[in-house]
Enzyme design. Structure first.
Site, mmCIF file in Angstrom:
data_model
loop_
_atom_site.group_PDB
_atom_site.id
_atom_site.type_symbol
_atom_site.label_atom_id
_atom_site.label_comp_id
_atom_site.label_asym_id
_atom_site.label_seq_id
_atom_site.Cartn_x
_atom_site.Cartn_y
_atom_site.Cartn_z
ATOM 1 N N LYS A 1 0.904 -1.415 0.052
ATOM 2 C CA LYS A 1 0.151 -0.048 -0.088
ATOM 3 C C LYS A 1 0.973 1.432 -0.022
ATOM 4 C CE LYS A 1 -3.875 2.003 2.434
ATOM 5 N NZ LYS A 1 -4.951 1.746 3.691
ATOM 6 N N SER B 1 -9.772 2.459 2.609
ATOM 7 C CA SER B 1 -8.882 2.937 1.795
ATOM 8 C C SER B 1 -7.966 1.906 1.094
ATOM 9 C CB SER B 1 -8.188 4.090 2.679
ATOM 10 O OG SER B 1 -7.221 3.284 3.473
ATOM 11 N N SER C 1 -10.321 0.239 6.893
ATOM 12 C CA SER C 1 -9.996 0.233 5.772
ATOM 13 C C SER C 1 -9.193 -1.064 5.121
ATOM 14 C CB SER C 1 -8.896 1.448 5.774
ATOM 15 O OG SER C 1 -9.677 2.706 5.378
#
Length: 494
Positions: A79, A159, A183
């Site tokens: 990420k 997210s 998330s």
């Protein structure tokens, strides 16, 4: 999807050990898959093919010499929130334009020390603020799943949408992710993958761009429960550079799989039956209860009375911490700089151009609730509510409950650019209704795929556990996974 990219981490680990293929061959298969699919899915914001091949070759050399790490030769995606030495790290934001840190986050350093290979950086909502991966400076990620008979692009959740989409589309064997209010778990539910938010303090936050420091926690997104267990074992550690990380032994989570849930007590909270909850979510929840009952678990109705205050309290605490954490992005030392006639105008110009609309909204909310005259009315009160939420869980777990079963999300994935969501931010925030309590209380939570809705889209169930009892979550989630089976999207991309 080649044969090699369809392997789980556990399967690839065994096949690499059997010398069926090399780490370099496995990495090349993933790089080819990314080349063919990323134009359609937008899961990666940066790929590192040269570095990946170097890491894979080094892995093959270590294996030849008899040194084998827990993730030896396994290609992973990272990420964009995690600092990676010399590699694009921008938290999905324009304000960190061109930033390449000269250090490595503790979590990714742990993975590389165990022999994993980095394929690149994964797209995400800007500074992890979002539930649909539409706030990224790099554009939305597209969910590999589509409704039956439809070609409408769906969100992958947020997210950590890039992480979830890449895992679901077989563009990495597994991925790092972070969870501040859902998330990891919400995108896992939207993409038919497994995501665990471990207990606050289980993984170091050092080298991860901060959103809300008392809520943020790193964890993996993977194709199945076993892979998630393998990844978390490598990611978790105490860290002198993060005083909130906890000095406790990291268990062999994989060893917990296959254990019986006979005699365990599973709590079912009354407060998670929300008004207007789709019938499919309720049906899925009942199915999960039935699977656990069939496996020998005892089902117990429970009450978590302060759940209804969790979302409003979260949307005070998280923006307040964000407004403090994001103050460092001012155009002075790194990232984007937009000139002005003096330093104050340079700050203003840089932030106006560098931050997206959702980040600005949350910074403004956070600054407001921390301002003189409002601190007591909002922030202090939200922290008191947080204590009550934590106490609800402590009471239930102290009453003999081993884990809590809830839905993971209030619906399946929705369309990119959904007008209802765009017109009403609160509607978007409601996607986190089942997940934020876990962050507020610092507890571990796992999302596991449990079925498909009427349109053929994946739905997930969530298990919430006691602090540092991720083993029980893995064992229980494995039982659900065995009953539900695994789900893969039909390939339409690349």
């Amino acid at each position: 999807m080649t044969d090699l990219t369809s392997l789980t981490i556990a399967e690839a680990r065994d096949r690499l050990a059997a010398k069926d293929f090399t780490a370099l061959e496995l990495t090349d298969a993933y790089l080819a898959a990314i080349d063919g699919a990323n134009g359609a899915l937008n899961a990666y914001v940066a790929t590192t093919p040269d570095q990946a091949r170097r890491m894979a070759s080094a892995s093959d050399e270590r294996r030849a010499s008899g040194t084998v790490g827990a993730l030896e030769g396994i290609p992973l995606g990272v990420k964009d929130l995690f600092a990676t030495d010399g590699v694009h790290t921008q938290a999905g934001s324009h304000i960190l334009d061109g930033f390449k840190p000269r250090y490595e986050s503790t979590v990714t350093a742990n993975l590389w020390a165990d022999g994993a290979v980095m394929l690149g950086k994964l797209n995400m909502d800007e500074f992890a603020m979002g539930s649909s991966n539409e706030t990224s400076y790099y554009g939305p990620v597209v969910n590999p799943w589509r409704a039956r008979g439809s070609n409408v692009d769906l969100v992958p959740g947020g997210s950590s949408g890039g992480s979830a989409a890449a895992v679901a589309a077989h563009l990495c064997a597994g991925a790092t992710a972070t969870d501040t209010g859902g998330s990891i778990r919400q995108p896992a539910a939207f993409t038919g993958t497994v995501g665990i938010k471990p207990t606050y303090g289980r993984c170091s936050r050092w080298g991860i761009a901060a959103f809300a420091s008392s809520l943020d926690q790193a964890g993996p997104i993977a194709r199945d429960v076993r892979d998630a267990a393998i990844l978390l074992k490598s990611m978790a550690s105490v860290d002198a550079k993060d005083t909130t990380s906890v000095d406790r032994p990291v268990p062999d989570y994989e060893a917990a799989l296959g254990g019986s849930v006979k005699g365990m007590t599973i709590g079912i909270p009354a407060e998670y039956r929300m008004d207007g909850m789709p019938r499919e979510i309720e049906t899925l929840w009942q199915q999960g209860i039935a699977w656990l009952k069939d496996a020998g678990a005892e089902i117990k109705p429970i009450s978590l009375p302060h759940t209804k205050y969790a979302l409003p309290a979260y949307y005070i605490v998280a923006p307040a911490e964000a407004s403090s954490n994001l103050a460092r992005y001012d155009g002075v030392k790194y990232g984007l700089r937009v000139p002005g006639k003096d330093i104050v105008e340079m700050y203003e110009n840089t932030r106006a151009e560098g931050f997206g609309a959702e980040v600005k909204r949350r910074v403004m909310i956070g600054t407001y609730v921390l301002s003189a005259g409002y601190y007591d009315a909002y922030y202090l009160r939200a922290q008191k509510v947080r204590t009550l939420i934590k106490r609800d869980f402590e009471t239930v777990f102290g009453d003999g409950v081993d884990a809590i079963l809830t839905p993971a999300t209030p619906s399946a994935a929705f369309g990119i650019g959904d007008q209802d969501m765009a017109a009403d931010p609160v509607k978007m925030y409601l996607n986190d209704i089942f997940t934020v309590t876990v962050n507020m209380a610092g507890l571990p939570g796992i999302a596991v795929p449990a079925g498909l809705d009427g349109q053929g889209l994946p739905l997930g169930l969530q298990l919430i556990g006691k602090p540092f009892d991720e083993e029980t979550l893995f064992r229980t989630a494995h039982v659900i996974e065995q009953a539900a089976g695994r789900f893969e999207p039909d390939k339409w991309w690349g």
